[in-house]
Design a protein around this motif. Structure first.
Motif, short mmCIF file in Angstrom:
data_model
loop_
_atom_site.label_atom_id
_atom_site.label_comp_id
_atom_site.label_asym_id
_atom_site.label_seq_id
_atom_site.Cartn_x
_atom_site.Cartn_y
_atom_site.Cartn_z
N GLN A 88 0.81 -1.22 0.00
CA GLN A 88 0.00 0.00 0.00
C GLN A 88 0.84 1.26 0.00
OE1 GLN A 88 -0.29 -2.18 2.69
NE2 GLN A 88 -2.32 -3.10 2.58
N LEU A 111 2.07 0.72 8.17
CA LEU A 111 1.54 -0.14 7.11
C LEU A 111 2.10 -1.55 7.23
CD1 LEU A 111 1.56 2.14 3.93
CD2 LEU A 111 -0.36 1.53 5.38
N ILE A 113 -5.29 10.36 15.21
CA ILE A 113 -5.82 10.62 13.87
C ILE A 113 -4.90 9.99 12.82
CG2 ILE A 113 -6.24 12.41 12.14
CD1 ILE A 113 -7.27 14.21 14.33
N THR A 114 -3.60 10.26 12.97
CA THR A 114 -2.62 9.71 12.04
C THR A 114 -2.72 8.18 12.00
OG1 THR A 114 -1.17 11.57 12.47
CG2 THR A 114 -0.15 9.62 11.52
N GLU A 130 -5.76 7.06 10.02
CA GLU A 130 -5.53 7.22 8.57
C GLU A 130 -4.64 6.11 8.03
OE1 GLU A 130 -5.68 12.11 8.34
OE2 GLU A 130 -3.77 11.06 8.44
N ASN A 131 -3.56 5.85 8.74
CA ASN A 131 -2.63 4.83 8.26
C ASN A 131 -3.26 3.44 8.24
OD1 ASN A 131 -0.64 6.69 7.82
ND2 ASN A 131 0.40 6.34 9.76
N MET A 132 -4.08 3.16 9.25
CA MET A 132 -4.73 1.84 9.30
C MET A 132 -5.76 1.70 8.18
SD MET A 132 -5.12 1.22 13.37
CE MET A 132 -3.66 0.88 14.36
N ALA A 175 -5.54 3.21 5.35
CA ALA A 175 -4.71 3.03 4.15
C ALA A 175 -4.19 1.60 4.04
CB ALA A 175 -3.54 4.01 4.17
N ALA A 176 -3.94 0.97 5.19
CA ALA A 176 -3.44 -0.41 5.19
C ALA A 176 -4.56 -1.41 4.94
CB ALA A 176 -2.75 -0.72 6.52
#
Lengths: 320, 328
Positions: free
Chosen positions: A34, A289, B79-80, B83-85, B87-88
């Protein structure tokens, strides 16, 4: 020819950090499917824009051989002023933003005056200011988070499309700010004076630079930049948050140092700071990620900072 | 030379990172993921919560991603992490919100992206900003120790000190209000002679108690937000030689806290179950991944009064039970 490339790498403090950023990105691209997507890069920029913008102000101050421990606190106060005036006091949003910017610049001015007039070390002045502003934020906000913001305050968090990717207006503004300050520091007399002041205040004074006025100006301008960071923060989170920014002073210093700017002043580039902020953002995002717990992000950031300072010191020794 | 050196150092750093990753990254595409976001990384309560999530993730065939704020109240890091989770590609996120209001817009974005979001331990404001809530009934936790204290005081006139959490934090407010309700006094009652914030911290709890004793030396009942604050209060009372005749009651049920109940430093505590919150939360995400059915509403993960000096009329378990079920 062989000697010139390494030589140039040493004299360009941004080269090392840029290499590190590229290598880190490659590493994460190989390890996480990702990572290498437009939307993920847009996300990383959104995530670093607040600390990155704070770090612009921090860079200015560190270039003068100063340091600012109050930047995150000033930003938090600016954010509360903007949101509280707009929501609770019903002020037109534009005026509320202007008031927030003015308040932040005002704190910068006070920092600058204290550093200049009483010749207090910047570390002490801004340490005191950190506590003062932190307390004022909590008193003024009454510990309350402010929600239901008018659209103008969240505008910078809105997105537009570049190709398939959503980009926020705030990311764009942050990049423009970096370019502006790269120009101001690199191509104007004012910028040269800032470097001269950081290298040796005495020599700078003897060459006719009005060092005291310059110092106050730098702190005030940094304060104004923190105000812009406050607007970015408010637009990103969608709330006025009195708890915000508590570790951002150290995070901004981290970005500056990782970007190759010397903590001893007079040496470094604001674009390096952008690279430094991106390094932190890329590591945090990439490790997340990959499923690595966040405590490792802290560990790695710490290691990187020590490495960056070590490289700075080694290259100084070499230059001597 | 120096350029090469710096590049070499940075590569080393990257290799270190690789080791930190611990491998297993290639399986990411097949196993569904669940994210856990706690307030901090170091508080034993959240360590236990993460342990429960890890165990449950393994049992349910999920991959666990975890993240935390840098300090209690660190909204930006949470928050970050969200977002990252997203995205993952996580199926669901379990979050203990640091700022119950400020996190709401970020949670909304995640839910709009089709992610199941469950609040653990602390509800968001408004509570329906998340799909579901798995938490202790904090009001009831306070009420239980209030009822206990009322019975244990046996009609003696009470001079109460409350060592609270922090202004504007719901959990602290609920426990405090529950305690007063259980004890049977209204808010602002003159029997509450001193109220101080402690951030749930032992040294701040000690300072708060010292100051309370300066103000009102005849305090005989101390309510504390958690056991670290209670231990701070005990230390302050001991310095005055008052540790025997002042009743301390608390909420939380961490292992250190239960041991303090066992040794008699704290009279009673209301125990909560972070492990269960996380286990149930992960299971709900696993169900969602399999069936597409989202958990909803509030699930009470239970609270038990722990004491070795039980009083009539208030149900309690002893410290043996407390130690078998404690966290931290």
């Amino acid at each position: 020819m062989e000697a010139t490339l390494p030589r140039r790498l040493i004299t360009t403090p941004v080269a090392g950090p840029t290499i590190a950023l590229v290598l880190a990105s490659l590493f994460f691209a190989l390890n996480s499917p990702q990572f290498l997507t437009g939307s993920n890069f847009s996300l990383i920029i959104q995530q670093v824009m607040v600390v990155g913008t704070l770090a612009i102000g921090q860079t200015l101050i560190i270039l003068t051989a100063g340091i600012d421990l109050a930047c995150g606190a000033i930003m938090a106060f600016g954010g509360i002023v903007m949101t509280k005036l707009a929501v609770d006091s019903g002020l037109p949003p534009l005026l509320a933003v202007a008031a927030g910017l003015a308040v932040c610049a005002g704190f910068g001015l006070v920092n600058g005056l204290l550093v200049m007039k009483i010749s207090l070390p910047p570390f002490i002045v801004t340490l005191g200011m950190l506590n003062v502003v932190f307390a004022l934020t909590h008193i003024y906000s009454n510990e309350q988070t402010i929600t239901d913001l008018p659209p103008l305050l969240t505008f910078l968090g809105q997105t537009f499309q570049i190709g398939q990717t959503n980009v926020t207006y705030g990311s764009l503004l942050t990049i423009l700010l970096f370019l502006l300050f790269a120009y101001l520091l690199g191509s104007t007399a004012w910028g040269r004076h800032v470097y001269a002041l950081g290298n040796s205040p005495e020599v700078a004074r003897l060459t006719g630079i009005r060092t005291r006025r310059l110092t106050v100006g730098v702190y005030t301008l940094a304060g104004l930049v923190y105000g812009i960071a406050a607007l970015l923060l408010v637009s990103r989170t969608g709330v006025g948050d009195p708890q915000a920014g508590q570790t951002d002073n150290l995070d901004s210093i981290t970005a500056v140092v990782l970007g190759g700017t010397s903590l001893f002043g007079g040496r470094g580039l604001v674009i390096g700071t952008l690279v430094g902020a991106l390094i932190v953002g890329v590591f945090r995002n990439g490790l997340q990620l990959m499923g690595v717990p966040s405590i490792y992000q802290t560990l790695i950031t710490g290691v990187l900072v020590i490495l960056a300072v070590a490289v700075d010191q080694l290259s100084r020794r070499r230059n001597r | 030379m120096n350029a090469r050196l710096s590049a070499g150092l940075l590569i080393t750093a990257l290799l270190v990172t690789g080791c930190g990753g611990g491998g297993g990254t290639q399986t990411a595409t097949t196993t569904p993921k669940v994210g856990l976001i706690t307030k901090t990384e170091t508080n034993p309560f959240f360590v236990k919560m993460k342990e429960g999530a890890q165990k449950s993730a393994q049992a349910n065939g999920l991959e666990l991603m975890s993240a935390a704020g840098k300090f209690d109240g660190d909204n930006a890091s949470q928050i970050t992490a969200i977002e990252n989770m997203v995205a993952a590609g996580v199926k669901g996120i379990l979050i203990t919100p640091s700022d119950t209001k400020a996190i709401v817009p970020a949670i909304k974005k995640a839910r709009d992206a089709g992610v199941l979001v469950i609040a653990l331990d602390t509800p968001t404001d408004p509570q329906d900003a998340t799909d579901a809530l798995f938490a202790t009934d904090n009001f009831k936790a306070g009420e239980l120790i209030g009822q206990y204290a009322k019975a244990a005081m046996a009609g003696k006139p009470a001079k109460i000190a409350t060592l609270d959490l922090a202004p504007g934090v719901t959990v602290g407010q609920l426990r405090h209000d529950g305690f007063l309700k259980g004890f049977g006094v209204p808010a602002g009652d003159p029997s509450v002679v001193c109220s101080q914030d402690t951030q749930g911290d032992q040294s701040k709890g000690q300072t708060a108690m010292e100051n309370c004793l300066q103000k009102a030396p005849d305090i005989n009942l101390v309510y504390t937000i958690n056991e670290p604050a209670a231990m701070g209060a005990y230390t302050a009372l001991k310095a005055k030689g008052r540790e025997k005749d002042v009743l301390i009651v608390s909420v939380d049920g961490g292992c250190t806290g239960v041991k303090a109940v066992q040794s008699g430093q704290i009279a009673a505590t209301s125990q909560q179950y972070p492990l269960k919150m996380a286990e149930d939360g992960v299971k709900a995400v696993a169900d969602f991944a399999k069936t597409g059915k989202k958990a909803s509403g509030y699930t009470d993960t239970g609270v038990t009064l722990i004491t070795d000096k039980s009083v009539t009329g208030v149900e309690a378990k002893d410290t043996a039970f407390g130690l078998a079920n404690c966290w931290g």
